[in-house]
Design a protein around this motif. Structure first.
Motif, PDB file in Angstrom:
ATOM      1  N   TRP A 175       0.684   5.041  -1.888  1.00 43.38           N
ATOM      2  CA  TRP A 175       0.919   6.481  -1.557  1.00 43.38           C
ATOM      3  C   TRP A 175       2.229   7.114  -2.138  1.00 43.38           C
ATOM      4  CZ3 TRP A 175      -2.038   9.738   0.682  1.00 43.38           C
ATOM      5  CH2 TRP A 175      -1.675  10.709   1.412  1.00 43.38           C
ATOM      6  N   SER A 176       3.238   6.455  -2.220  1.00 47.28           N
ATOM      7  CA  SER A 176       4.471   7.050  -2.917  1.00 47.28           C
ATOM      8  C   SER A 176       4.078   7.542  -4.539  1.00 47.28           C
ATOM      9  CB  SER A 176       5.549   6.013  -2.858  1.00 47.28           C
ATOM     10  OG  SER A 176       6.046   5.675  -1.633  1.00 47.28           O
ATOM     11  N   TYR A 190      -4.489   3.621  -3.368  1.00 47.94           N
ATOM     12  CA  TYR A 190      -4.159   3.513  -1.959  1.00 47.94           C
ATOM     13  C   TYR A 190      -5.363   3.470  -0.931  1.00 47.94           C
ATOM     14  CZ  TYR A 190      -2.485   4.853   2.477  1.00 47.94           C
ATOM     15  OH  TYR A 190      -2.054   5.191   3.762  1.00 47.94           O
ATOM     16  N   ARG A 206       2.259  10.998  -4.040  1.00 50.14           N
ATOM     17  CA  ARG A 206       2.811  11.798  -3.597  1.00 50.14           C
ATOM     18  C   ARG A 206       3.870  12.192  -4.740  1.00 50.14           C
ATOM     19  NH1 ARG A 206       6.256  10.326   1.116  1.00 50.14           N
ATOM     20  NH2 ARG A 206       7.480  11.994   0.675  1.00 50.14           N
ATOM     21  N   CYS A 222       0.826  -1.412   0.016  1.00 51.45           N
ATOM     22  CA  CYS A 222       0.185  -0.055   0.109  1.00 51.45           C
ATOM     23  C   CYS A 222       0.722   1.171  -0.002  1.00 51.45           C
ATOM     24  CB  CYS A 222      -0.921   0.104   1.270  1.00 51.45           C
ATOM     25  SG  CYS A 222      -2.121  -1.476   1.121  1.00 51.45           S
ATOM     26  N   SER A 223       2.020   1.187   0.498  1.00 48.62           N
ATOM     27  CA  SER A 223       2.888   2.548   0.759  1.00 48.62           C
ATOM     28  C   SER A 223       3.424   2.645  -0.609  1.00 48.62           C
ATOM     29  CB  SER A 223       4.099   2.254   1.591  1.00 48.62           C
ATOM     30  OG  SER A 223       4.834   1.212   1.093  1.00 48.62           O
ATOM     31  N   ASP A 224       3.421   1.857  -1.515  1.00 45.53           N
ATOM     32  CA  ASP A 224       3.804   1.963  -3.028  1.00 45.53           C
ATOM     33  C   ASP A 224       2.816   3.265  -3.527  1.00 45.53           C
ATOM     34  OD1 ASP A 224       5.989   0.687  -2.638  1.00 45.53           O
ATOM     35  OD2 ASP A 224       5.239  -1.027  -3.911  1.00 45.53           O
TER      36      ASP A 224
END
Length: 109
Positions: free
Chosen positions: A19-20, A51, A23, A15-17
């Protein structure tokens, strides 16, 4: 019995991918680059939606979020396959690939 039936479905990325990617998409440098290169600003809401769907699936096991994330990833892969390669790929090397280069004479003038 198929072994894949017992393993839980995991998103293709963490999931952080997502979000990255969101951004990065919203960053000034990326927006400037896209506007300069393509004449339009990048569209970023899909990364945020992916995300949120990823988090909903990971935490709540929301089936609708899982299906939406799968659709989004399939669409992203299909979009990438639309582009034709710029260079034609070789099937085999040139016949004289092992010959020394002619470095004495410049070919372009």
């Amino acid at each position: 019995m198929d072994q894949t039936e017992n393993t839980p479905w995991r998103p293709p990325r963490v999931c952080s991918d997502y979000w990255s990617e969101y951004r990065h998409c919203k960053s000034f440098l990326n927006r400037f680059h896209c506007y300069y290169t393509y004449g339009t600003l990048p569209s970023c809401p899909q990364w945020l939606e992916d995300y949120n769907n990823c988090v909903a699936w990971e935490t709540l096991k929301d089936v609708k979020a899982k299906e939406a994330l799968q659709r989004s990833e399939r669409h992203r892969v299909a979009e990438q396959k639309k582009f034709t390669p710029v260079w034609q790929l070789r099937q085999e090397p040139p016949k004289d690939w092992n010959m020394p280069l002619n470095q004495e004479k410049p070919t372009d003038s």
